[in-house]
Design an enzyme around this catalytic site. Structure first.
Site, mmCIF file in Angstrom:
data_model
loop_
_atom_site.group_PDB
_atom_site.id
_atom_site.type_symbol
_atom_site.label_atom_id
_atom_site.label_comp_id
_atom_site.label_asym_id
_atom_site.label_seq_id
_atom_site.Cartn_x
_atom_site.Cartn_y
_atom_site.Cartn_z
ATOM 1 N N LYS A 41 9.484 -0.724 -6.522
ATOM 2 C CA LYS A 41 8.123 -1.189 -6.270
ATOM 3 C C LYS A 41 7.770 -2.344 -7.203
ATOM 4 C CE LYS A 41 3.645 0.971 -5.240
ATOM 5 N NZ LYS A 41 2.892 2.247 -5.306
ATOM 6 N N SER B 187 0.806 -1.213 0.000
ATOM 7 C CA SER B 187 0.000 0.000 0.000
ATOM 8 C C SER B 187 0.840 1.263 0.000
ATOM 9 C CB SER B 187 -0.922 0.008 1.225
ATOM 10 O OG SER B 187 -1.621 1.233 1.327
ATOM 11 N N ASP B 188 0.417 2.235 -0.807
ATOM 12 C CA ASP B 188 0.976 3.579 -0.701
ATOM 13 C C ASP B 188 0.666 4.142 0.682
ATOM 14 O OD1 ASP B 188 2.076 3.734 -3.182
ATOM 15 O OD2 ASP B 188 0.377 4.733 -4.103
ATOM 16 N N LYS B 189 1.448 5.120 1.082
ATOM 17 C CA LYS B 189 1.183 5.793 2.359
ATOM 18 C C LYS B 189 0.193 6.939 2.180
ATOM 19 C CE LYS B 189 4.110 8.811 4.006
ATOM 20 N NZ LYS B 189 3.263 10.020 4.124
#
Length: 793
Positions: A527, A295-297
């Site tokens: 990523k 997940s992105d922050k």
């Protein structure tokens, strides 16, 4: 950037739209007549028609009329459900329409890409999909990814006069362009489709179709055996053929395509209500199996409501006569304002502009601007003051640090401010200016503090996902200290890995992967590598990954489930399997849970369908071989098949328990369970036949009616048992299923009692069948218990 034109007038645009049409490729939609024709020539419909023709041949006119009526009802229901699914898809397309910035009547406006016409002037930025063929009229650091058009993976640099093709997207830069072709006239042939109209079948759908083939083979084998037995018994060929066709109609899952379409479309509709749009329908199964979320922050785990709180100055003395800290700070905000374009798509720029204006900063004359991207990690403005030009850079602290020439003590102060901000959970951007237009020997101006609060629901959502077998790891480009602070606040267990460890300790990091909380300072390729490593690590990961920018396209494409978050660029939305229309990790949780429900409904349908068909086919086969006749008439067999359709279709709306672990098909267990249910049903039928013949001395026509009623009532009671691992009475189906089963059972009871299309039976026999069926329902429940011994009662 401006190419000094007012663009088309509204009147000109309307004329061209009327002349050339909308900027879309019109789909070839099948008409109602075409749909009906396809249904009529389908194998199942042909069997219906064959049964009707054979009934006419056997001089059973009333049976032929009834079969024809049932055939029309079946066709009508199927077409109606398909139309509903198409309507739902159209709504999804509307939600994912590309919005383009267009100049009309001398002013910029945002319009759907479908309204573009030849000669329109449009503005494109990093991540924008090129919505029509264009000629670039002004460019700034523009590179275009044309992989969807030409197959080339590397972006191409574009300058004024170059062509941009519909479907490609800007990897970097800003541009203005003139539309040269739209719709069918474009090189690509159409604007990129943001909803996947075609789809490949998922493994679960293939599994259910294999179940259909299995049941079809059994039906045919039983039909052949019975045909031989009945021919030797001298039964009329027309009678045998009619019964055989009827058996095929009952044995082969008539409602299979409708049920699969409904279950999936209901799931997609429910997801849309929860701000989740499914582009690739077959990704629902992958989503149900997700056990790792990268997940992105920002915006997913945090609020993405960025606020610029303050600017800490590095040194004020170089600011050319600007005396006083407050004046120096205002000037610093003016420099930051110049390097933050007025673009709604970047929340960091918006936050800086708001704070700068609140601080009284003035707009500086801007001579040129180079936008930031994932490689440069900074934006650069060329400002002009008294005929002198200077470069101002705003970006990542490490990037700006490498561009600066520090005075005594400035480097130490710079590093201390950045470190302190990180420990306190702030994100920072560094600001520097040079004495000329070159980004070299720059003077550090200050550090801008940016705050992004943890989402209120993030902690509980992560805990919930962990309990349901989903490991959440944070992947962010932010610095280590900020990332570690956020991970602790979220309750993510394990440590945060810096980017340099991915290179220096790659093997060790891979071994540690299951215990890590996340990764900081990652680059786009990192990523992508994480996704590939997780998928190929032999740990049975089904990987979901979130993204928002062009740099996220490779990992989103590589993941089992690629998720474009709410603020994602159009290019990423066009690549992702799932598109979110609301921010936050809770939306992803809802998507995974709803996908698991879809999986369970499809699985429950296959379990019930195997059990019910096995019970009916084998019962008919055994009785046919022993008594040389069918225990049901052709009309009764067809009625059972159609009365089963309504409850089966209602299973698309059934209440199901969400699995606490990722979904998986245990075909062996399902076959054993469905066979057990089927054997109980066969025993049920044979004991009832023995009772009717030996003790009640019921004539055969009445036995056929009793069997018709018993197979309908007990078959629908099986749905209550089969749809849950718990005792049936502790977890009832949805209201739709309860109403559907009750209604069809009442209809079957009325048919038996009033003798509609069958021999009538007394109320006493009807009560016997209901009590008998309910009793055997409890036996079926007891047979189920050993398969789910882990489930609490």
């Amino acid at each position: 950037m401006d190419i000094n034109t007012n663009g088309l007038s509204s009147a000109e645009a309307r004329e061209r739209l009327a002349k050339y049409g909308h900027n879309v490729i019109e789909e070839k939609k099948r008409s109602i007549i075409g749909r009906l024709a396809k249904k009529i020539v389908s194998p199942m419909s042909l069997m219906f028609l064959a049964a009707g023709v054979l009934s006419l041949w056997a001089h059973h006119i009333s049976d032929a009329i009834i079969i024809a009526g049932l055939f029309l009802v079946n066709i009508g229901v199927s077409v109606w459900h398909e139309a509903k699914a198409d309507t739902a898809l159209e709504k999804l397309r509307a939600k994912l329409a590309v919005i383009v910035k267009v100049k009309r009547d001398g002013a910029w406006a945002k319009l759907p890409s479908s309204e573009l016409v030849l000669g329109d002037i449009i503005e494109l930025s990093t991540g924008s999909i090129i919505p029509a063929d264009v000629s670039f009229a002004a460019t700034k650091n523009v590179s275009v990814n044309e992989a969807v058009v030409t197959g080339e993976s590397l972006p191409k640099q574009k300058v004024v006069g170059d062509t941009g093709y519909s479907g490609a997207f800007l990897s970097t830069g800003l541009a203005e362009a003139t539309v040269t072709a739209t719709g069918a006239g474009t090189y690509f042939g159409k604007t990129i489709a943001l909803v996947d109209t075609g789809r490949r079948r998922s493994h679960l759908e293939e599994d259910i179709l294999s179940v259909s083939r299995f049941l079809s083979i059994i039906s045919v084998v039983v039909m052949v055996i019975l045909t031989v037995v009945l021919v030797l018994s001298k039964l009329a060929v027309a009678e045998i053929a009619t019964l055989d066709i009827s058996l095929l109609i009952a044995g082969i899952p008539v409602a299979l395509p409708t049920v699969m379409t409904l279950i999936i479309s209901v799931g997609v509709t429910e997801l849309a209500k929860k701000a989740v749009i499914v582009r690739r329908l077959s990704s629902l199964e992958d989503l149900a199996n997700v056990n790792l979320l990268l997940s992105d922050k920002t915006g997913t785990l945090t609020e993405n409501r960025i606020e610029a709180t303050k600017i800490e100055l590095i040194a004020a003395e170089h600011m050319k006569g600007k005396a006083g800290a407050s004046i120096a700070e205002t000037y610093a905000w003016a420099l930051a304002l110049a390097a933050s374009p007025d673009d709604d798509s970047n929340p960091l720029d918006a936050a800086i502009r708001i704070k700068a204006k609140e601080s009284g900063a003035a707009e500086l004359a801007l001579a040129d601007f180079i936008p930031g991207d994932s490689e440069r990690k900074r934006a650069t403005a060329i400002i002009e003051d008294s005929g002198r030009r200077r470069a101002v850079s705003l970006g990542a602290s490490r990037t700006i640090r490498d561009l600066c020439s520090f005075g005594p003590g400035e480097r130490e102060r710079y590093d201390a401010i950045v470190d302190d901000a990180a420990r306190e959970g702030f994100r920072v951007l560094a600001l520097a200016e040079s004495a000329n237009e070159k980004e070299e020997q720059m003077k550090p101006v200050g550090i801008v503090f940016l705050a992004d609060a943890i989402r209120a629901d993030a902690v509980d959502t992560i805990k919930f996902m962990n309990e349901y077998g989903i490991d959440v790891k944070m992947v962010t480009g932010d610095g280590y200290e900020v990332s570690a602070h956020v991970a602790r606040a979220l309750g993510l267990s394990g440590r945060i890995v810096r980017r340099d460890e991915l290179e220096s300790r790659a093997a060790e990091v891979k071994k540690e992967f299951p215990t890590l909380a996340g990764f900081a300072e990652v680059m786009p390729k990192d990523k992508y590598d994480m996704v590939m490593d997780a998928r190929n690590a032999g740990r049975n990961y089904t990987v979901a990954v979130t993204g928002d920018g062009v740099n996220d396209v490779p990992p989103v494409k590589a993941a089992d489930v690629g998720i474009a978050v709410a603020n994602a660029v159009d290019a990423l939305k066009g690549t992702a399997d799932i598109v979110l229309t609301s921010a936050g990790i809770a939306v992803i949780k809802d998507a995974i849970i709803e996908a698991r429900k879809v999986f369970v409904r499809l699985y429950n349908y296959s379990l019930y369908r195997i059990s019910e068909s096995f019970r009916l086919i084998i019962t008919v086969a055994v009785i046919g071989v022993i008594f040389h006749t069918y225990p049901l008439t052709a009309i009764q067999i067809i009625l059972i098949a159609l009365l089963n359709d309504l409850p089966i279709i209602s299973m698309a709306f059934d209440r199901v328990a969400v699995p606490r672990a990722p979904a998986a098909i245990n075909a062996r267990k399902r076959f054993a369970l469905s066979t057990s249910f089927g054997l109980v049903g066969i025993a049920n039928s044979m004991f009832l036949l023995w009772l009717a013949l030996s003790y009640l001395h019921v004539p055969w026509p009445l036995i056929q009616t009793l069997f018709f009623l018993k197979l309908t009532v007990s078959g629908h009671m099986l749905i209550y048992v089969a749809h849950t691992e718990k005792p049936w009475y502790s977890f009832l189906p949805s209201k739709q299923v309860i109403w559907a089963t009750t209604l069809t059972q009442i209809v079957a009871t009325a048919i038996a009692y009033f003798g509609l299309l069958t021999a009538p039976v007394s109320l006493g026999y009807i009560i016997l069948v209901w009590v008998w069926s309910f009793g055997w329902m409890q036996i079926t429940e007891l047979v189920k218990r050993p398969f789910f011994s882990h489930v609490s009662l």
